[in-house]
Design a protein around this motif. Structure first.
Motif, PDB file in Angstrom:
ATOM      1  N   PRO A  73      -5.045  -4.664   8.580  1.00  0.00           N
ATOM      2  CA  PRO A  73      -5.768  -3.418   8.864  1.00  0.00           C
ATOM      3  C   PRO A  73      -4.840  -2.198   8.775  1.00  0.00           C
ATOM      4  N   VAL A  74      -5.261  -1.208   8.036  1.00  0.00           N
ATOM      5  CA  VAL A  74      -4.482   0.010   7.814  1.00  0.00           C
ATOM      6  C   VAL A  74      -5.415   1.210   7.925  1.00  0.00           C
ATOM      7  N   PHE A  75      -4.964   2.267   8.584  1.00  0.00           N
ATOM      8  CA  PHE A  75      -5.811   3.454   8.735  1.00  0.00           C
ATOM      9  C   PHE A  75      -5.914   4.236   7.429  1.00  0.00           C
ATOM     10  N   ALA A  76      -4.788   4.438   6.763  1.00  0.00           N
ATOM     11  CA  ALA A  76      -4.740   5.167   5.500  1.00  0.00           C
ATOM     12  C   ALA A  76      -3.435   4.826   4.797  1.00  0.00           C
ATOM     13  N   VAL A  77      -3.424   5.060   3.485  1.00  0.00           N
ATOM     14  CA  VAL A  77      -2.238   4.786   2.675  1.00  0.00           C
ATOM     15  C   VAL A  77      -1.886   6.031   1.872  1.00  0.00           C
ATOM     16  N   VAL A  78      -0.610   6.398   1.909  1.00  0.00           N
ATOM     17  CA  VAL A  78      -0.092   7.511   1.113  1.00  0.00           C
ATOM     18  C   VAL A  78       0.922   6.934   0.134  1.00  0.00           C
ATOM     19  N   LEU A  79       0.675   7.132  -1.149  1.00  0.00           N
ATOM     20  CA  LEU A  79       1.516   6.556  -2.196  1.00  0.00           C
ATOM     21  C   LEU A  79       2.234   7.692  -2.922  1.00  0.00           C
ATOM     22  N   LEU A  80       3.532   7.779  -2.722  1.00  0.00           N
ATOM     23  CA  LEU A  80       4.346   8.829  -3.319  1.00  0.00           C
ATOM     24  C   LEU A  80       5.050   8.274  -4.550  1.00  0.00           C
ATOM     25  N   THR A  81       4.682   8.772  -5.716  1.00  0.00           N
ATOM     26  CA  THR A  81       5.215   8.283  -6.992  1.00  0.00           C
ATOM     27  C   THR A  81       5.366   6.761  -6.962  1.00  0.00           C
ATOM     28  N   PRO A  82       4.250   6.034  -6.745  1.00  0.00           N
ATOM     29  CA  PRO A  82       4.349   4.589  -6.513  1.00  0.00           C
ATOM     30  C   PRO A  82       4.649   3.785  -7.776  1.00  0.00           C
ATOM     31  N   ALA A  83       5.361   2.682  -7.591  1.00  0.00           N
ATOM     32  CA  ALA A  83       5.495   1.687  -8.649  1.00  0.00           C
ATOM     33  C   ALA A  83       4.138   1.043  -8.889  1.00  0.00           C
ATOM     34  N   ALA A  84       3.867   0.715 -10.133  1.00  0.00           N
ATOM     35  CA  ALA A  84       2.557   0.169 -10.496  1.00  0.00           C
ATOM     36  C   ALA A  84       2.489  -1.328 -10.220  1.00  0.00           C
ATOM     37  N   HIS A  91      10.460   2.495   2.146  1.00  0.00           N
ATOM     38  CA  HIS A  91      11.343   3.047   1.117  1.00  0.00           C
ATOM     39  C   HIS A  91      11.255   2.264  -0.192  1.00  0.00           C
ATOM     40  N   GLY A  92      11.882   2.833  -1.207  1.00  0.00           N
ATOM     41  CA  GLY A  92      11.852   2.248  -2.533  1.00  0.00           C
ATOM     42  C   GLY A  92      13.123   1.507  -2.892  1.00  0.00           C
ATOM     43  N   MET A  93      13.264   1.209  -4.184  1.00  0.00           N
ATOM     44  CA  MET A  93      14.423   0.488  -4.690  1.00  0.00           C
ATOM     45  C   MET A  93      15.689   1.310  -4.471  1.00  0.00           C
ATOM     46  N   TRP A  94      16.787   0.607  -4.198  1.00  0.00           N
ATOM     47  CA  TRP A  94      18.122   1.189  -4.019  1.00  0.00           C
ATOM     48  C   TRP A  94      18.225   2.068  -2.774  1.00  0.00           C
ATOM     49  N   CYS A  95      17.254   1.977  -1.886  1.00  0.00           N
ATOM     50  CA  CYS A  95      17.194   2.893  -0.739  1.00  0.00           C
ATOM     51  C   CYS A  95      17.290   2.144   0.582  1.00  0.00           C
ATOM     52  N   THR A  96      17.353   2.904   1.658  1.00  0.00           N
ATOM     53  CA  THR A  96      17.260   2.379   3.015  1.00  0.00           C
ATOM     54  C   THR A  96      16.333   3.294   3.806  1.00  0.00           C
ATOM     55  N   LEU A 102       0.335   4.005   6.305  1.00  0.00           N
ATOM     56  CA  LEU A 102       1.464   3.567   5.495  1.00  0.00           C
ATOM     57  C   LEU A 102       1.811   4.658   4.491  1.00  0.00           C
ATOM     58  N   VAL A 103       3.074   5.033   4.455  1.00  0.00           N
ATOM     59  CA  VAL A 103       3.563   5.983   3.462  1.00  0.00           C
ATOM     60  C   VAL A 103       4.652   5.263   2.668  1.00  0.00           C
ATOM     61  N   GLY A 104       4.411   5.064   1.382  1.00  0.00           N
ATOM     62  CA  GLY A 104       5.370   4.343   0.554  1.00  0.00           C
ATOM     63  C   GLY A 104       5.825   5.172  -0.622  1.00  0.00           C
ATOM     64  N   HIS A 105       7.116   5.106  -0.907  1.00  0.00           N
ATOM     65  CA  HIS A 105       7.695   5.826  -2.040  1.00  0.00           C
ATOM     66  C   HIS A 105       8.172   4.833  -3.080  1.00  0.00           C
ATOM     67  N   SER A 106       7.779   5.026  -4.345  1.00  0.00           N
ATOM     68  CA  SER A 106       8.249   4.209  -5.455  1.00  0.00           C
ATOM     69  C   SER A 106       7.893   2.741  -5.225  1.00  0.00           C
ATOM     70  N   MET A 107       8.862   1.836  -5.192  1.00  0.00           N
ATOM     71  CA  MET A 107       8.555   0.443  -4.880  1.00  0.00           C
ATOM     72  C   MET A 107       7.854   0.321  -3.538  1.00  0.00           C
ATOM     73  N   GLY A 108       8.204   1.187  -2.588  1.00  0.00           N
ATOM     74  CA  GLY A 108       7.525   1.187  -1.298  1.00  0.00           C
ATOM     75  C   GLY A 108       6.048   1.492  -1.426  1.00  0.00           C
ATOM     76  N   GLY A 109       5.671   2.260  -2.452  1.00  0.00           N
ATOM     77  CA  GLY A 109       4.261   2.520  -2.706  1.00  0.00           C
ATOM     78  C   GLY A 109       3.528   1.273  -3.170  1.00  0.00           C
ATOM     79  N   LEU A 110       4.196   0.449  -3.955  1.00  0.00           N
ATOM     80  CA  LEU A 110       3.610  -0.836  -4.350  1.00  0.00           C
ATOM     81  C   LEU A 110       3.452  -1.751  -3.135  1.00  0.00           C
ATOM     82  N   LEU A 111       4.487  -1.829  -2.314  1.00  0.00           N
ATOM     83  CA  LEU A 111       4.415  -2.659  -1.108  1.00  0.00           C
ATOM     84  C   LEU A 111       3.327  -2.154  -0.160  1.00  0.00           C
TER      85      LEU A 111
END
Length: 265
Positions: free
Chosen positions: A95-106, A9-14, A77-86
């Motif tokens: 080792p990671v199979f694939a990464v999905v970045l949803l509106t990721p933080a830069a 998850h991203g900032m301000w989230c759970t 890994l699926v990360g949203h916002s700050m979670g996309g940066l992480l």
């Protein structure tokens, strides 16, 4: 083959904010693991505990979490916002199979400041001592910047779940050029797995121009742009279509892996 999925998850989230995505992915055979980052559990003292946390704290926690699961195969890994940066940082470390970045933080090195997102972050970064204080959007700011495009009822539900975020993390992402610890840095060359990136034209927190720069870090990336969507892609009117597209992208990768072939890079 269905690789395990870790939703970040991203900032301000759970972790609770991933409910819709989880409901859409698990019937497709993906077992989702949904950690809540340190000091984000919605307790009475949550603002006091989160204020001085660092991105490095979150990253170390996620790495331990993934290793403790003892997954039989590297996770998606699926990360949203700050979670996309992480997610990017993790993919460079384990080792990671694939990464999905949803509106990721830069990550560090990309200037993500623009007219669309200057106002909400200016309110945070403009307060003296913000780097050691918790912060949270007002209801009006959350509706305008984080949840724009959602119905008023859905905005209300999302805001009721919103927790405080670390001022130090805001400093590490928003003022990366002043952060000697380089907490938001990503070794992009070390991310060798397939990458899927989602950007949105109405995103007022991680604007599309910055997300395009994130996608450009990875020659193997597939980039999907939604011109009309805002930041909250994890639970809006197009979430189901988006997850359908992501799963359609993942299936051939998994089929090749099941046949013992290397996923494309």
């Amino acid at each position: 083959m269905n690789a395990p999925v870790v939703l970040i998850h991203g900032m301000w989230c759970t972790g609770a904010d991933w409910a819709r995505v989880r409901e859409l992915m698990e019937p497709r055979g993906y077992r989702c693991h949904v950690p809540t980052l340190p000091a984000h559990e919605p307790t009475a003292d949550q603002p006091l505990r989160v204020g001085e946390r660092s991105l490095k704290d979150y990253l170390d926690y996620l790495e331990r979490y993934i290793r403790d699961q003892q997954f039989p195969t590297p996770p998606i890994l699926v990360g949203h916002s700050m979670g996309g940066l992480l997610a990017q940082q993790l993919a460079a470390r384990i080792p990671v199979f694939a990464v999905v970045l949803l509106t990721p933080a830069a990550p560090r090195g990309i200037n993500a400041a623009g007219l669309a997102n200057l106002a909400p972050y200016a309110r945070v970064l403009g307060r003296w001592g913000f780097w050691r204080r918790p912060h949270k959007f007002s209801r009006e700011a959350a509706a305008a910047y984080a949840y724009n495009g959602l119905s008023p009822d859905r905005q209300k539900t999302c805001y009721e779940r919103m927790v405080h975020e670390s001022g130090r993390v805001a400093y590490e992402i928003g003022l990366w050029w002043a952060d000697w610890a380089k907490a938001s840095a990503v070794d992009a060359a070390a991310v060798r797995c397939p990458v899927y990136v989602v950007s949105c034209g109405a995103d007022r927190l991680t604007p599309a121009f910055a997300v395009r720069k994130v996608a450009a870090l990875y020659p193997q990336a597939t980039h999907r742009h939604y011109p009309e969507r805002g930041h909250w892609v994890i639970d809006d009117d197009e979430t189901e279509e988006m997850i359908h597209g992501i799963c359609g992208w993942l299936r051939p990768l998994e089929q090749r892996a099941a046949r013992g072939q290397q996923a494309p890079r």
